[in-house]
Scaffold this active site. Structure first.
Site, PDB file in Angstrom:
ATOM      1  N   GLU A 246       0.751  -1.157   0.035  1.00  0.00           N
ATOM      2  CA  GLU A 246       0.100   0.137  -0.078  1.00  0.00           C
ATOM      3  C   GLU A 246       0.977   1.272  -0.108  1.00  0.00           C
ATOM      4  O   GLU A 246       1.939   1.339   0.486  1.00  0.00           O
ATOM      5  CB  GLU A 246      -0.835  -0.040   1.293  1.00  0.00           C
ATOM      6  CG  GLU A 246      -1.688  -1.175   1.517  1.00  0.00           C
ATOM      7  CD  GLU A 246      -2.608  -1.154   2.757  1.00  0.00           C
ATOM      8  OE1 GLU A 246      -2.499  -0.059   3.282  1.00  0.00           O
ATOM      9  OE2 GLU A 246      -2.697  -2.146   3.394  1.00  0.00           O
ATOM     10  N   LYS A 248       2.279   4.486   1.475  1.00  0.00           N
ATOM     11  CA  LYS A 248       2.635   4.867   2.945  1.00  0.00           C
ATOM     12  C   LYS A 248       2.475   6.304   2.931  1.00  0.00           C
ATOM     13  O   LYS A 248       3.086   7.297   2.381  1.00  0.00           O
ATOM     14  CB  LYS A 248       3.954   4.746   3.434  1.00  0.00           C
ATOM     15  CG  LYS A 248       4.027   4.900   4.830  1.00  0.00           C
ATOM     16  CD  LYS A 248       5.566   4.513   5.393  1.00  0.00           C
ATOM     17  CE  LYS A 248       5.816   4.477   6.886  1.00  0.00           C
ATOM     18  NZ  LYS A 248       5.378   5.685   7.675  1.00  0.00           N
ATOM     19  N   ARG A 253      -1.957   8.573  11.975  1.00  0.00           N
ATOM     20  CA  ARG A 253      -2.533   7.264  12.082  1.00  0.00           C
ATOM     21  C   ARG A 253      -3.693   7.604  13.057  1.00  0.00           C
ATOM     22  O   ARG A 253      -3.690   7.971  14.153  1.00  0.00           O
ATOM     23  CB  ARG A 253      -1.882   6.183  12.620  1.00  0.00           C
ATOM     24  CG  ARG A 253      -2.389   5.031  12.756  1.00  0.00           C
ATOM     25  CD  ARG A 253      -1.498   3.943  12.956  1.00  0.00           C
ATOM     26  NE  ARG A 253      -1.838   2.567  13.098  1.00  0.00           N
ATOM     27  CZ  ARG A 253      -1.116   1.515  12.720  1.00  0.00           C
ATOM     28  NH1 ARG A 253       0.328   1.892  12.907  1.00  0.00           N
ATOM     29  NH2 ARG A 253      -1.531   0.224  12.780  1.00  0.00           N
ATOM     30  N   ARG A 268      -2.223   7.145  17.829  1.00  0.00           N
ATOM     31  CA  ARG A 268      -1.239   6.031  17.887  1.00  0.00           C
ATOM     32  C   ARG A 268      -0.923   5.918  19.398  1.00  0.00           C
ATOM     33  O   ARG A 268      -0.563   4.892  19.822  1.00  0.00           O
ATOM     34  CB  ARG A 268      -0.491   5.979  17.044  1.00  0.00           C
ATOM     35  CG  ARG A 268       0.509   7.011  16.947  1.00  0.00           C
ATOM     36  CD  ARG A 268       1.739   6.815  15.916  1.00  0.00           C
ATOM     37  NE  ARG A 268       2.766   5.893  16.904  1.00  0.00           N
ATOM     38  CZ  ARG A 268       3.935   5.452  16.527  1.00  0.00           C
ATOM     39  NH1 ARG A 268       4.210   5.279  15.216  1.00  0.00           N
ATOM     40  NH2 ARG A 268       4.666   5.023  17.295  1.00  0.00           N
ATOM     41  N   GLU A 298      -4.980   6.526   7.839  1.00  0.00           N
ATOM     42  CA  GLU A 298      -4.032   7.419   8.060  1.00  0.00           C
ATOM     43  C   GLU A 298      -4.596   8.940   7.501  1.00  0.00           C
ATOM     44  O   GLU A 298      -5.536   8.796   6.462  1.00  0.00           O
ATOM     45  CB  GLU A 298      -2.749   7.367   7.007  1.00  0.00           C
ATOM     46  CG  GLU A 298      -1.458   8.430   7.442  1.00  0.00           C
ATOM     47  CD  GLU A 298      -0.657   7.934   8.427  1.00  0.00           C
ATOM     48  OE1 GLU A 298      -0.955   7.077   9.355  1.00  0.00           O
ATOM     49  OE2 GLU A 298       0.401   8.434   8.739  1.00  0.00           O
ATOM     50  N   PHE A 337      -7.028   1.816   6.184  1.00  0.00           N
ATOM     51  CA  PHE A 337      -6.234   0.517   5.577  1.00  0.00           C
ATOM     52  C   PHE A 337      -6.500  -0.675   6.551  1.00  0.00           C
ATOM     53  O   PHE A 337      -6.123  -1.850   6.059  1.00  0.00           O
ATOM     54  CB  PHE A 337      -4.719   0.713   5.622  1.00  0.00           C
ATOM     55  CG  PHE A 337      -4.188   1.406   6.788  1.00  0.00           C
ATOM     56  CD1 PHE A 337      -3.885   0.576   8.103  1.00  0.00           C
ATOM     57  CD2 PHE A 337      -3.742   2.800   6.757  1.00  0.00           C
ATOM     58  CE1 PHE A 337      -3.206   1.423   9.081  1.00  0.00           C
ATOM     59  CE2 PHE A 337      -3.097   3.327   8.083  1.00  0.00           C
ATOM     60  CZ  PHE A 337      -2.887   2.767   9.029  1.00  0.00           C
ATOM     61  N   ARG A 414       5.850  -4.522  17.033  1.00  0.00           N
ATOM     62  CA  ARG A 414       6.493  -3.906  15.922  1.00  0.00           C
ATOM     63  C   ARG A 414       7.400  -5.262  15.137  1.00  0.00           C
ATOM     64  O   ARG A 414       8.368  -5.580  15.498  1.00  0.00           O
ATOM     65  CB  ARG A 414       7.496  -3.130  16.070  1.00  0.00           C
ATOM     66  CG  ARG A 414       8.123  -2.121  14.793  1.00  0.00           C
ATOM     67  CD  ARG A 414       9.407  -1.112  15.289  1.00  0.00           C
ATOM     68  NE  ARG A 414       8.955   0.045  15.910  1.00  0.00           N
ATOM     69  CZ  ARG A 414       8.375   0.940  15.469  1.00  0.00           C
ATOM     70  NH1 ARG A 414       8.018   0.964  14.234  1.00  0.00           N
ATOM     71  NH2 ARG A 414       7.821   2.051  15.724  1.00  0.00           N
ATOM     72  N   LYS A 420       7.959  -1.301   6.181  1.00  0.00           N
ATOM     73  CA  LYS A 420       7.773  -0.142   5.461  1.00  0.00           C
ATOM     74  C   LYS A 420       9.011   0.116   4.597  1.00  0.00           C
ATOM     75  O   LYS A 420      10.014  -0.373   5.114  1.00  0.00           O
ATOM     76  CB  LYS A 420       7.690   1.165   6.504  1.00  0.00           C
ATOM     77  CG  LYS A 420       8.597   1.395   7.532  1.00  0.00           C
ATOM     78  CD  LYS A 420       8.492   2.185   8.578  1.00  0.00           C
ATOM     79  CE  LYS A 420       9.353   2.051   9.785  1.00  0.00           C
ATOM     80  NZ  LYS A 420       9.298   3.237  10.731  1.00  0.00           N
TER      81      LYS A 420
END
Ligand code: ATP
Length: 551
Positions: A246, A248, A253, A268, A298, A337, A414, A420
């Site tokens: 996708e 970025k 966010r 976030r 986003e 997303f 994470r 990313k």
């Protein structure tokens, strides 16, 4: 239940660095608690009185606490400030000051956990005129009855720096050990509720079965799933099998919750910013059905259809007044997303199914409401991924996200399942713990910032001095902010509470015994002040090490 007992536990925890020992200390203590106290202790062990999802905070500055300590021990505020400077910490200063205390409190009753907890919660609710006096009187009620060791941890809790080396992981393991529950189940329950009071109480009352039933609730935010840096596209796509790639977007966010008729928007950091984004609330009312849901996306600021730099959207969401005017000046565009909940929890469904649900439920007929641009990639269409990267960059977005299509949503992690791929080199978010004033003409400004990363116990460990990348106005701003959170100043060196987050770019990570992490950065440059991030969002020492090893 006496507060002193919890304080003895804090002391024991502070006295050891061994994780297993800390876990056992917590486990043994939790076993002794009743259902009401265990919930409070679950939060107090992490140094607060509100669950992690709540945006409420005790909200008392160091200066006010110092004033209350001065009154409680019968000395002047400047003597308290001296003691804090000498000890480098308000808690240790209290130990010194209470031992010399000139006033004794007659008929004082021992502090209880319940009283301390409720008083600290009350502090956060006091606003308006005369609020300082009301806050002082609550602080005094606590501090004048406290023993030296109670005052040590009370003041540290109030200033939100408990310093006992206990992170989420140790509390989680302590709960698991106390009630003989699989660690993974406690971890999941915490991940979904973000509330150690609920987790600890459920573990005591309902054990493993009760904890397994805890789930997402629309209205209560969850920590977002985060991304790692991607290896080259041609390597990672075949490894994943099927990936969703996708654009970025470089905005903020949002996690949007509908619970009945109520819509709430969280950042976030789980901060509720619904009030700042009325047009986004309208968008959701008009373009997503009135079922309970949690979706993520986003939001970016635009001008003439083009994305504006990230700072623009930040100003927009920080706004408390003149929201209407800002709405006109900074039009917003949303790119959804993910969906975490739609009538039922969905985080365990594979991403590809969640994306399909999103496509079915969102009405994207207006310009402001979009789904992220995406392609489904396998090893057969890698050039399309590269093309998506190119088109994303030329449309002034940040790069692309590469997500494993088969994976569940894992809050707060994470991991390797969401990556990313950016045009700009990677940066780390670090917290300022101190700094150095300049010399000569620049003597009034802090020109060099001692920055730190978070270890596994949420303690901050220094990694570098960053001195480049900031213009004079920003230096002045940072100096002012740092003076507000000053702990001590000796000569040109200032020590501050860890509150301000900087995004730092650098050319290389090198080993260095001079800093607490054992590593340092070559050519650190401050890229941004991350006002959207707090101490909990600071990057970890572990991440630094993995970057060091992979470079
Ligand atoms: P960065 O500063 O690089 O955005 P971060 O620490 O804020 O990093 P990361 O987890 O590293 O967050 O990067 C993922 C972030 O990218 C998400 O939190 C989200 O804000 C943003 N983002 C933009 N577009 C997308 C997208 N299509 N899917 C997921 N996240 C996206």
């Amino acid at each position: 239940m006496k507060y002193q007992e919890l304080v003895d536990i804090y002391s024991a925890l502070e006295a050891t660095t061994k994780r297993l020992e800390k876990t056992s200390i917590i486990a043994e203590y939790l076993k002794k608690l009743d259902e009401d106290t265990i919930g409070k202790v679950g939060l107090l062990l992490r140094g607060g009185v509100f669950p992690a999802w709540s945006s409420e905070e005790i909200g008392i500055g160091t200066k006010l606490v110092e004033r209350a300590v001065a009154e409680a021990v019968g000395t002047t505020q400047s003597k308290v400030e001296d003691a804090v400077r000498d000890n480098g910490d308000i808690g240790l200063a209290c130990i010194e000051l209470y031992s010399k205390k000139s006033q004794t409190t007659f008929f004082s009753q021992p502090l209880t956990i319940d009283f301390v907890f409720k008083s600290l919660q009350k502090l956060s609710k006091i606003t308006g005129s005369k609020s300082t006096n009301r806050k002082i009187s609550i602080l005094l009620e606590l501090l004048s009855q406290a023993s030296a060791s109670e005052a040590k941890y009370l003041t540290r809790t109030i200033t939100e720096e408990l310093r006992i080396g206990v992170g989420d992981g140790v509390v989680r393991d302590g709960i698991a050990q106390a009630f003989n529950i699989d660690k993974k189940i406690v971890e999941r329950a915490q991940m979904l509720t973000n509330d150690f009071s609920v987790v600890a109480r459920t573990a005591l009352l309902e054990g493993e079965e009760g904890l397994s039933k805890l789930n997402l609730t629309p209205g209560t935010p969850v920590k977002p799933m985060l991304a790692q840096l991607s290896p080259p596209v041609a390597e990672i796509i075949p490894e994943m099998g099927t990936a969703i790639c996708e654009t970025k977007y470089d905005g903020i966010r949002l996690q949007v919750h509908r619970n009945g008729d109520e819509i709430n928007i969280f950042t976030r950091r789980l901060e509720n910013i619904t009030h700042a984004l009325p047009e986004i609330v309208d968008l959701f009312n008009e373009h997503l059905p009135h079922e309970d849901y949690i979706v993520e996306g986003e939001v970016i600021a635009t001008r003439d259809g083009k994305p504006l730099p990230f700072q623009n959207i930040l100003h927009r969401v920080r706004r408390k007044y003149n929201v209407e005017e800002a709405m006109e000046n900074v039009p917003l565009k949303l790119f959804l997303f993910d969906v975490l909940y739609y009538e039922i929890p969905m985080i365990d469904n594979p991403l590809i199914e969640r994306r399909q649900t999103l496509e079915e439920i969102v009405d994207t007929s207006v310009d402001e409401m979009n789904l992220s641009t995406m392609i489904i990639a396998t090893q057969d269409n890698i050039p399309e991924v590269e093309e998506l990267f190119e088109t994303s960059i030329s449309a002034q977005h940040e790069g692309i996200m590469i997500k494993d299509a088969s994976q569940p949503y894992i809050p707060g992690i994470r991991g390797k399942k969401m990556l990313k791929y950016k045009a700009e080199p990677e940066t780390l978010d670090m917290i300022i713990v101190g700094g150095t004033y300049g010399i000569g003409k620049r003597g009034d400004f802090i020109g060099s910032y001692l920055v730190a990363l978070r270890d596994e116990n949420d303690d901050f460990k220094t990694v570098a001095y960053a001195a480049t990348g900031l213009d004079d106005a920003t230096l002045e701003y940072l100096t002012g902010k740092m003076k507000e959170i000053e702990i001590s100043t000796k000569g040109r060196e200032i020590v501050v509470e860890p509150k301000i987050v900087l995004e730092i770019a650098f050319s290389e990570i090198v080993e260095s015994p001079e800093y607490e992490t054992g590593y340092s950065l070559r050519f650190p440059v401050v890229k941004n002040i991350r006002k959207d991030k707090g101490p909990g969002d600071v990057d970890t020492v572990e991440r630094l090490l993995s970057m060091y090893e992979s470079r």
